[in-house]
Design an enzyme around this catalytic site. Structure first.
Site, short mmCIF file in Angstrom:
data_model
loop_
_atom_site.label_atom_id
_atom_site.label_comp_id
_atom_site.label_asym_id
_atom_site.label_seq_id
_atom_site.Cartn_x
_atom_site.Cartn_y
_atom_site.Cartn_z
N SER A 1 0.58 -1.30 0.13
CA SER A 1 -0.02 -0.02 0.19
C SER A 1 0.89 1.38 -0.09
CB SER A 1 -0.99 -0.04 1.37
OG SER A 1 -0.15 0.43 2.42
N LYS B 1 0.94 4.45 6.82
CA LYS B 1 0.47 5.40 6.09
C LYS B 1 0.95 6.55 6.12
CE LYS B 1 -3.61 2.91 4.75
NZ LYS B 1 -2.71 1.72 4.64
#
Lengths: 200, 200
Positions: free
Chosen positions: B124, B160
């Site tokens: 990701s 993230k």
DNA sequence: CTCGGTAGTGTTCGCTGGAACACAGTTTAC
DNA sequence: GTAAACTGTGTTCCAGCGAACACTACCGAG
């Protein structure tokens, strides 16, 4: 092989050894774990010795020593070279003054021989997740297909992927915006990338 | 500053410490140098201590320690956590047994407090050049905009980017194939990425 | 010339710390 | 279910080792 408790004791011994330079006495172990009896500590030492986790010299004070995870050949100084000179002298190690200390086991190495670091410039390997400014750890050895190698081109080192095309070795960039195929035959391959370090 | 003889004694202490893990006792020093009196050894230790060459704990056995060429706060053990438990206990260090030894100066850190490592799963963050299997070094601190953070989502840690959108903190993935915005308000931010290590 | 630092010899004292013995509850393995 | 670990408590003994005291000898500085 060691039980929970035994690992705790071992960790304590190790910590003492590391931080104070001295392994603890049985009574110091006793105090640390809150044992009411010194014998409890002795028992653990005996068990640890039987399992080979520590060395113990009988009769001597503070004789429980953890066989040093031999601070040896891995975890070693490796030279840092921003740019590798043409001749590639084998021992520029001392000369640059620039060196890294790191645990080479992180990269599956047993020893520091033939290992060096170099900083990446540009983004030609971006699709291999290698960014500008990254530090690449390279070992001097013959490349195999698919390896990422450090090669000397025009007196400067660049990183490329070593691929075979119709039995010919080529160097490919990992960025569509770069011309990617360079005949690898007469180029000097400095080594194979074994790891990477990035500072965020 | 040290005399010839004192240097010899110091060297002996150092060698014993290195090779056996234990500093010598006064009587071992005596025996090694062939002194007929144990006091000779004591005198040297006293002199060495006065000159700052060794540390000595009074009354304790084998208490003459050479201040280690300071194996200092950087280059320290940091815990390796595949997954951070919710409570985030401050000292799981000893417990896991899994730890890395590395020079934290590589990542601009002075000490190892609040630093841990964790392995990346998934892709990701691929556009931030962070790949599956990479080892991320994280420090516990407040994130600033643009930092890459380790956050606890559904009991699992993910990486993230911490961004502000209309004054609201959000967590964004760095891969167009991932849903990217997650409100960061009530999430537990475990720390900020300060470095990355990859084994090729 | 004397005082302080270095380098020892010889001896005694007593805390530090390893080791052994006896006994017991709790797990784990066969 | 029974023996062999593992984890402890409590006590005693004495060798290991640091420390202090008294005395000798050499050397360089003020």
């Amino acid at each position: 092989m060691l039980t929970q408790r035994q690992q705790e004791v071992l960790a304590f011994i190790q910590r003492q050894q590391r931080e104070t330079g001295l392994p603890p006495t049985t009574r110091e172990i006793q105090a640390h774990f809150g044992f009411h009896s010194q014998t409890a500590a002795m028992n653990h030492l005996r068990a640890l010795q039987k399992k080979g986790a520590i060395r113990k010299a009988a009769g001597k004070a503070r004789a429980a020593v953890v066989p040093q995870p031999d601070r040896t050949p891995w975890e070693r100084s490796i030279p840092f070279l921003g740019l590798i000179p043409a001749g590639m002298p084998t021992d520029t190690v001392e000369e640059t003054g620039n060196a890294l200390e790191l645990d080479l086991r992180l990269f599956g190495q047993q020893s520091a021989t033939g290992v060096f670091a170099l900083r990446v410039r540009g983004d030609s390997m971006i699709n291999a997740q290698i960014a500008d400014g990254d530090l690449v750890i390279v070992q001097q050895k013959q490349p195999r297909e698919g390896d990422i190698v450090a090669a000397l081109i025009d007196g400067e080192v660049t990183l490329k992927r070593y691929v075979m095309i119709q039995r010919q070795p080529r160097l490919a960039a990992e960025n569509p915006r770069y011309p990617d195929l360079i005949p690898a035959a007469d180029l000097q391959i400095q080594g194979v990338m074994i790891g990477l370090i990035r500072r965020a």
